[in-house]
Design a protein around this motif. Structure first.
Motif, PDB file in Angstrom:
ATOM      1  N   GLU A 172       1.173  -1.392   0.092  1.00  0.00           N
ATOM      2  CA  GLU A 172      -0.005   0.068  -0.015  1.00  0.00           C
ATOM      3  C   GLU A 172       1.076   1.445  -0.200  1.00  0.00           C
TER       4      GLU A 172
ATOM      5  N   ARG B 150      -9.851  -1.351  -9.793  1.00  0.00           N
ATOM      6  CA  ARG B 150     -10.544  -0.582 -10.590  1.00  0.00           C
ATOM      7  C   ARG B 150      -8.599   0.114 -10.244  1.00  0.00           C
ATOM      8  N   GLU B 151      -8.096   0.337  -9.758  1.00  0.00           N
ATOM      9  CA  GLU B 151      -6.721   1.457  -9.159  1.00  0.00           C
ATOM     10  C   GLU B 151      -6.599   1.496 -10.354  1.00  0.00           C
TER      11      GLU B 151
ATOM     12  N   ASN C 284      -9.971  -8.915  -6.711  1.00  0.00           N
ATOM     13  CA  ASN C 284     -10.223  -8.118  -6.306  1.00  0.00           C
ATOM     14  C   ASN C 284     -10.424  -6.999  -7.065  1.00  0.00           C
ATOM     15  N   THR C 285     -12.010  -6.459  -6.508  1.00  0.00           N
ATOM     16  CA  THR C 285     -12.059  -5.435  -7.629  1.00  0.00           C
ATOM     17  C   THR C 285     -11.500  -3.762  -7.387  1.00  0.00           C
ATOM     18  N   GLN C 286     -11.088  -3.760  -6.303  1.00  0.00           N
ATOM     19  CA  GLN C 286     -10.506  -2.655  -5.865  1.00  0.00           C
ATOM     20  C   GLN C 286      -9.741  -2.181  -6.356  1.00  0.00           C
TER      21      GLN C 286
END
Length: 541
Positions: A185, A219-220, A214-216
Motif C-alpha cells: 500500500e 479499479r485502481e 479484488n475489484t478495488q
C-alpha cells in the motif's frame, strides 16, 4: 481508547517480562543519613513495588486507567524505575493527558537511556501531533538501541514526504509476510508521488495475481491508465474488466473509457475502432454508452458505425429522453441537418430538461438550411421563456439571422440589445463587428470590438477572420491577409473564410491562388457563388 498510529500498531511485550527486564537493583539500595551509610534488606521494597505494579497492570487491562495510575504511583514510592514511569505514561495516554505522559516518558529515558519502549511511545505521540522532526529523533534513538521491523516501518512512514526514495528502499528491504499488504500500500502511494506509473501498475498487477477477484485493485489500475492518458493500455485492460464486472459496473468502465478517449483527442483510428469493436452483447443495452460510442464514431468520420450506435440508442431510450437531443446535436455538427431535425421533431420540447437548448439546436439547423423564418420562430420561443438564457446569446443569434436575411436594421437592433446587457460577450462582439464590416459601417467601432475578442481568444479562427476582414475593408490588405491565413492555419473554418482569402488574393493580383481559395469555399458549401461570375465581378474581366 489508546492513542495509536492509523496504520502501524506499536506493541510492547507483556507487562511481567517488561518489568523483569528492567527491575530495580534492590540489593544496591542505599540510604545516606548525615554522611553515615546504612545497608538495608531490600526484599520488602522489592515485594511492595512488584505488588503495586501488578495491581496497576491489572487496572490497565480493565481500562480503569485512573486507578492504574494511583497503583503505579504507589509503586514509585518503592522503585523509581523506567519501567514504572513507562507504565504510568501509557495510562495517562489512554485518558488523553498527553503532556503528562510525555513527561513520564522523558523521565523513563533519563532513568534508563536504553529503555527502548519509551522512545517508541514518544515517537507515536509526536506522529499523532504531527511533530515530524521530533518523531524522527525518537525513532532514530529507538533504532540505535534495537533495529526491528516495526521501527523501520515507522522510519519509512516518517520520511515518505521528504525522502520518498529512501522510504522505498526501506520498504523493499523488509521481507516480512505480516507487513506485506501494508508495504505494498505504501509503495503504491510512493510510486504515485514519484510518477512511476510502470512500477505502480506492475506492483498492483502483482497484487491482482494473488487476489484475482479484488475489484478495488483492478479499479485502481484502470484509473491509473486513464489519469496518465494510457488509452491503449486501458483498452487492452478491458479484458480484465470484462472478467470481473457485469451489468452496470461493466458499462460504467466503458463509459469512462469512451469519455477519456474523447477528452484526450485521440487521433488513432485503429485504436478507436479497437475500442468500438468491444461494444457488443449486453453493452448494447446501455443508452449512455450507445451515445458515447456513436459520438466517437462520428469524431472519426465513421458514419456507418455512428448510425448503428445511434439507431440502437433511439430504439432503447425513452421517447422523450434528452439523449435524443444529444444525438441530434451530433448530426448537426456532422452537417446532416435533415436527420438532426427528424430526431428533434419527434420530441416534446416541454418535457425536456434541455428545453431551451432544443429550440436553440432546432434554430441552428433551420439556419444552416437557410430557412430563416423557422430559425427566428425557434429563437423567439427562447426569448419568450427566458430572455437571459445562455447569457442573452439568443439575442445575437437572432441578429445573426436577420443579417443573413439582409435585414441590417433588425440585426443591429438585436446586437445592440445584447450589447446593452453584456458588452463583453465575445460571441456578440465578433458577430456585431462582422456585420458592421460586411456593410462597411462604423469600421472603427467594429475594429475595437474585434480587438476585444482577440484579447480574450487570440487563436480563435472565427475572430481572426473577422479582424482580417475589417482590415480588408479598411484597406490594410497585408494585415488582412496575415490574419486570415492564420485563421485557416488554425483550422475549423467555414467556406466564408476561404472566400475572404480569395478576395484578398484578387487584390494582390494572385489570381491562381484566388481561384484555389474559391474552389475550397465551394467544396465546403456548394452553390455559395458562381465561380466564373465571382472572378468576373472581382477582376472586372
Amino acid at each position: 481508547m489508546r492513542l495509536i498510529l492509523s496504520i502501524l500498531i506499536l506493541t510492547l511485550s507483556a507487562c511481567s517480562s517488561g518489568f523483569n527486564s528492567n527491575q530495580a537493583k534492590y540489593n544496591q539500595l542505599v540510604i545516606s543519613d548525615m554522611n553515615n551509610v546504612t545497608k538495608f534488606d531490600t526484599s520488602y521494597f522489592e515485594s511492595q513495588a512488584r505488588s503495586y505494579l501488578i495491581a496497576g497492570t491489572l487496572k490497565q487491562q480493565q481500562k480503569d486507567y485512573a486507578a492504574s495510575i494511583l497503583e503505579f504511583q504507589e509503586a514509585l514510592r518503592y522503585d523509581s524505575s523506567a519501567a514504572i514511569k513507562y507504565a504510568i505514561a501509557k495510562s495517562y495516554l489512554e485518558i488523553r493527558k498527553i503532556d503528562i505522559a510525555k513527561e513520564h516518558l522523558y523521565n523513563a529515558t533519563k532513568l534508563n537511556p536504553e529503555f527502548v519502549q519509551a522512545y517508541d511511545l514518544l515517537t507515536e505521540i509526536f506522529l499523532y501531533r504531527s511533530e515530524i522532526d521530533k518523531a524522527k529523533i525518537t525513532n532514530r534513538q529507538a533504532l540505535d538501541i534495537e533495529e526491528t521491523t516495526d521501527r523501520l516501518l515507522t522510519k519509512a512512514l516518517i520520511i515518505e514526504n521528504e525522502n520518498p526514495e529512501e522510504a522505498l528502499k526501506i520498504y523493499n528491504s523488509i521481507n516480512s509476510p505480516n507487513y506485506k499488504n501494508l508495504i505494498n500500500e505504501r509503495k503504491i502511494v510512493l510510486f504515485k508521488k514519484l510518477g512511476r506509473v510502470e512500477s505502480l501498475v506492475e506492483n498492483l498487477k502483482d497484487e491482482l495475481e494473488k487476489q484475482p477477484f479484488n475489484t478495488q485493485i483492478s479499479r485502481e489500475i484502470f484509473q491509473i491508465y486513464l489519469e496518465n492518458n494510457q488509452i491503449e493500455e486501458a483498452i487492452n485492460y478491458m479484458d480484465v474488466i470484462d472478467t470481473l464486472y457485469f451489468g452496470q459496473e461493466q458499462e460504467t468502465y466503458y463509459i469512462l473509457l469512451s469519455s477519456s478517449i474523447m477528452q484526450n483527442n485521440i487521433v488513432d483510428t485503429v485504436l478507436v475502432n479497437k475500442f468500438l469493436s468491444r461494444i457488443k452483447g449486453t453493452l448494447l443495452f446501455n443508452p449512455e454508452l450507445m451515445y458515447y460510442s456513436g459520438l466517437l464514431a462520428s469524431n472519426f468520420g465513421n458514419y456507418q458505425k455512428r448510425d448503428t450506435f445511434f439507431d440502437r440508442l433511439l430504439k432503447i431510450v425513452d421517447e422523450n429522453s434528452d439523449l435524443r437531443v444529444g444525438v441530434a446535436e451530433v448530426y448537426y455538427f456532422d452537417k446532416d441537418y435533415k436527420r438532426s431535425l427528424e430526431i428533434l421533431s419527434a420530441l416534446n420540447a416541454d418535457s425536456l430538461k434541455q428545453e431551451l437548448y432544443f429550440y436553440t439546436l432546432s434554430g441552428m439547423n433551420y439556419f444552416m438550411q437557410k430557412d430563416y423564418n423557422k430559425t427566428l420562430e425557434n429563437y423567439k420561443k427562447i426569448l419568450a421563456k427566458d430572455s437571459s438564457y445562455n447569457n442573452y446569446v439568443t439575442l445575437t443569434m437572432i441578429g445573426e439571422t436577420f443579417d443573413a436575411q439582409g435585414n441590417l436594421d433588425s440585426a443591429l437592433y438585436y446586437y445592440e440589445l445584447h450589447y446593452n446587457l453584456d458588452s463583453n460577450n465575445t460571441y456578440l462582439l465578433n458577430n456585431y463587428a462582422y456585420t458592421l464590416s460586411k456593410y462597411g459601417k462604423e469600421l472603427d467601432k467594429a475594429l475595437k470590438m474585434s480587438l476585444h475578442t482577440l484579447k480574450d481568444s487570440p487563436n480563435n479562427s472565427a475572430f481572426l477572420d473577422t479582424y482580417g476582414w475589417i482590415k480588408y475593408k479598411l484597406g490594410d490588405i497585408t494585415e488582412a491577409k496575415k490574419n486570415i491565413l492564420k485563421a485557416i492555419e488554425i483550422g475549423n473554418v467555414s467556406a466564408e473564410v476561404y472566400e475572404h482569402l480569395g478576395d484578398i488574393y484578387i487584390e494582390t493580383n494572385e489570381l491562381e491562388k484566388a481561384k484555389e481559395m474559391y474552389m475550397k469555399a465551394l467544396e465546403l458549401e456548394s452553390g455559395r457563388f458562381d465561380l466564373e461570375e465571382k472572378i468576373k465581378i472581382k477582376t472586372g474581366k
